[in-house]
Design an enzyme around this catalytic site. Sequence first.
Site, PDB file in Angstrom:
ATOM      1  N   GLN A  89       0.822  -1.211   0.000  1.00  0.00           N
ATOM      2  CA  GLN A  89       0.000   0.000   0.000  1.00  0.00           C
ATOM      3  C   GLN A  89       0.858   1.266   0.000  1.00  0.00           C
ATOM      4  O   GLN A  89       0.546   2.229  -0.687  1.00  0.00           O
ATOM      5  CB  GLN A  89      -0.954   0.010   1.200  1.00  0.00           C
ATOM      6  CG  GLN A  89      -1.817   1.247   1.288  1.00  0.00           C
ATOM      7  CD  GLN A  89      -2.711   1.442   0.075  1.00  0.00           C
ATOM      8  OE1 GLN A  89      -3.114   0.500  -0.582  1.00  0.00           O
ATOM      9  NE2 GLN A  89      -3.000   2.699  -0.233  1.00  0.00           N
ATOM     10  N   GLU A  90       1.911   1.253   0.764  1.00  0.00           N
ATOM     11  CA  GLU A  90       2.748   2.455   0.894  1.00  0.00           C
ATOM     12  C   GLU A  90       3.546   2.762  -0.368  1.00  0.00           C
ATOM     13  O   GLU A  90       3.593   3.906  -0.804  1.00  0.00           O
ATOM     14  CB  GLU A  90       3.712   2.314   2.084  1.00  0.00           C
ATOM     15  CG  GLU A  90       3.040   2.386   3.434  1.00  0.00           C
ATOM     16  CD  GLU A  90       2.561   3.781   3.799  1.00  0.00           C
ATOM     17  OE1 GLU A  90       3.029   4.773   3.213  1.00  0.00           O
ATOM     18  OE2 GLU A  90       1.714   3.881   4.699  1.00  0.00           O
ATOM     19  N   SER A  91       4.204   1.747  -0.936  1.00  0.00           N
ATOM     20  CA  SER A  91       5.145   2.021  -2.029  1.00  0.00           C
ATOM     21  C   SER A  91       4.983   1.121  -3.238  1.00  0.00           C
ATOM     22  O   SER A  91       5.703   1.298  -4.218  1.00  0.00           O
ATOM     23  CB  SER A  91       6.576   1.867  -1.511  1.00  0.00           C
ATOM     24  OG  SER A  91       6.833   0.493  -1.203  1.00  0.00           O
TER      25      SER A  91
END
Length: 190
Positions: A89-91
């Site tokens: 989700q983040e990267s």
Amino acid sequence: MDIESINGVRYLDSLINRQSIASTPIIENNTVIDFSFLIQKFLSDLSAITDTPELKAELNTDQSLWSAIQQISSRYGIDSSLVKAVIKQESGFNPRAVSNAGALGLMQLMPATARELGVKDPMNPVENIEGGVKYLKMLLDRFKDVKKALAAYNAGPSFVERNGVENYPSETKDYINKVLMYKSQFDKKA
């Protein structure tokens, strides 16, 4: 010899030796262009570029990345599927990701947070995972709830303490739902 036009490009097909000259592109004035030297040069240049230890290591990161996630998650007592889900989700598993807000690396650590966690190089995938997992563990211990810990990872711990679950912005609610969906997918793969 036959000349044939495909999608506006004219090709010369040799009836005598189809293996060596088959489908060689030609220019309008019927001059034959030999692209083999360009292809050989491109492959040679590509080999020189990709034959570096750094890139070889980066291209072979899937296995080492999974291994690092597993080892670090285990050390902190966190489900590795949750860590993978946060990273996704983040990267999107991009170790060079930089957000508009300045968050860095796989787990999108803010520079100040990275320093507080002892991360010297947030763009180093292993250091970034180490810092991100350590931070996630701190949030899980603090909030005693996965959804609250994820909200704090996304919006900050003080935001979660001030606003409560009902008042999360839609971005944070979406973040929590996506991370939990990815976690479920990684659980199924395990």
